[in-house]
Design a protein around this motif. Structure first.
Motif: not given
Ligand SMILES: Nc1nc2c(ncn2[C@@H]2O[C@H](COP(=O)(O)O)[C@@H](O)[C@H]2O)c(=O)[nH]1
Ligand SMILES: Nc1ncnc2c1ncn2[C@@H]1O[C@H](COP(=O)(O)OP(=O)(O)O)[C@@H](O)[C@H]1O
Length: 434
Positions: A92, A94, A97, A162, A166, A198
């Motif tokens: 995962g 963001t 991805n 969702r 974390i 954060r």
């Molecule tokens: N780096 C981080 N990524 C995070 C955190 N909390 C969630 N997520 C990631 O967001 C995606 C989903 O994204 P979206 O486009 O559907 O909003 C998911 O794969 C998580 O891994 C965080 O604290 N830090």
């Protein structure tokens, strides 16, 4: 570099390899390359279906992305395990991805700056992360750490909402010396998320993100920020506005994050407001689709042939066939907006909305890279008379971003398992002409 859309336009590039003249030029001058750089928190998503009582028991507020204390995270994990609630595990983050999706779409390189467990055990989360990441993502710069990477419990309740919990592990331990300047040479964009700031005050991640921004600026690389979740923005709007003004070229957000940042509920007005601080805005709005807003040179504006749309800004999409530019590179900047409803109205069955926003951003970044790539290799093309941020128009990017989001909605994982169908290599035929 595989190009986004408009495969049949006169500007399509790479040019036909069967043309002997072109083949000859390409042999003499190998094509200049570009790549995307991102600073990420290395995380594995652990997905589970839970009920509201589960969230209450673990003091989680629905829809939030919360960092848990280690012992609380362990308790949560134990309950998920004991009740056999875990349904999927995927890489995962963001940024991870976004880079992965970019590499799949562009069939080209991205560089992830982050951490990775140095003692990898087969089957561990770190191992799974690496196994399921595009081979086009360059992981050579990762900083080895002794602890685990992060875990993001993605808790989906019956209403489809969702909640992210974390367990950070060592995900925020990236030190500035593992942000090498070389990664920014020839880069097309640097992508960061608001999550990076954060961590605990002693975590080096924030300094590493600032180091990356410093190098990006030095090498004229646009900085793209994705807002991640509204909870990181709320209560800190002023700080984020200053951050955007000082460092950011393009901001990507969903409508909730946009409201937290700007105070505007309407995504179009929120995007318009954000243009006071940045040059380009991507604002996704779930079932409403997505908006883009930005600047173009008045003399170069191009009128849309699509129906003009009503909204809080009348006929706001009038010039959506223009290409985005930075405000500073326009002599007479005008604001341009575009919108698109979900591709085909959205999938019949949404498997999972996780990653839909990241997917939209990866398409925009692909288009930005395509522009850099094209400019480096065909500098005298009519495409580069003006200094644009993207290869395609606002309207085309909206369509492409939307199409990529759709693809993620039809699968469980937040990352594309493959590129868009080949039949759509010319998106015009399959969709853009509709
Ligand atoms: N780096 C981080 N990524 C995070 C955190 N909390 C969630 N997520 C990631 O967001 C995606 C989903 O994204 P979206 O486009 O559907 O909003 C998911 O794969 C998580 O891994 C965080 O604290 N830090
Ligand atoms: N319920 C839905 N129906 C149709 N399309 C959707 C739906 N949810 C998301 N999408 C598509 O995915 C894109 C991004 O989704 P969004 O939920 O806004 O992102 P995020 O995951 O960042 O909150 C939207 O712009 C839209 O194209």
């Amino acid at each position: 570099m595989k190009f986004p859309g408009q495969r049949k336009s006169k500007h399509y590039f790479p040019v036909d390899a069967r043309d002997p003249l072109v083949a000859q030029i390409q042999q003499e001058n190998p094509l200049s390359r570009t790549h995307l750089v991102g600073v990420g928190q290395t995380i594995v998503d652990i997905e589970a279906r839970v009920d509201d009582a589960f969230l209450a028991r673990h003091n989680l507020s629905k829809g939030h992305s919360l960092v848990l204390e280690e012992d609380k995270a362990e308790e949560l994990y134990q309950e998920l395990k004991e009740r056999n609630l875990i349904s999927h595990e995927y890489p995962g983050d963001t940024i991870g991805n976004t880079l992965h999706n970019y590499s799949v779409l562009a069939d080209d390189a991205s560089i992830l700056l982050g951490v990775m467990s140095q003692d990898l055990k087969i089957g561990s989360y770190a191992y799974r992360y690496l196994c399921n990441t595009s081979s086009r993502m360059d992981l050579d710069y990762l900083q080895p750490v002794s602890g685990p990477i992060g875990r993001c419990y993605t808790l989906i309740t019956e209403d489809g909402e969702r909640t992210f919990a974390i367990n950070e592990g060592d995900m925020n331990q990236l030190r500035p010396e593992f942000v090498p300047e070389a990664a920014f040479e020839n880069a097309s964009a640097l992508v960061l998320s608001s999550y990076l700031v954060r961590g605990k005050p002693t975590d080096p991640m924030k300094d590493s993100a600032l180091k990356a921004i410093e190098y990006a600026k030095k090498h004229n690389v646009p900085v793209v920020l994705t807002l991640g979740t509204k909870y990181v923005i709320e209560g800190k709007q002023e700080w984020w506005i200053e951050f955007l003004k000082e460092h950011v070229t393009c901001v990507a957000m969903n409508e909730e994050e946009a409201e937290a940042l700007t105070g505007e509920k309407d995504p179009l007005l929120a995007a318009d407001k954000a243009l006071e601080w940045v040059d380009l805005v991507l604002c996704t709005a779930g079932p409403i689709g997505l908006y883009m807003a930005g600047y173009t040179e008045d003399e170069l504006k191009r009128e849309s042939t699509l129906p003009l749309l009503p909204g809080r800004i009348a006929e706001f999409n009038k010039y959506e066939f223009s290409r985005p530019m930075t405000k500073a590179s326009c002599e007479n900047p005008i604001r341009v907006y575009s919108h698109i409803a979900p591709y085909l109205g959205g999938p019949v069955e949404i498997k999972n909305t996780n990653g839909a926003g990241d997917a939209a951003l990866s398409a925009l970044l692909h288009d930005m890279s395509a522009n850099v790539y094209h400019k480096a290799n065909v500098p005298n093309s009519a495409k580069h008379v003006a200094k644009c941020l993207t290869y395609s128009s606002f309207s085309q990017i909206c369509q492409y971003s939307n199409r990529v989001s759709y693809q993620v909605l039809t699968q469980h994982a937040p990352r594309l398992s493959r590129g868009l169908p080949e039949r759509e290599d010319c998106l015009e035929e399959a969709y853009w002409e509709r």
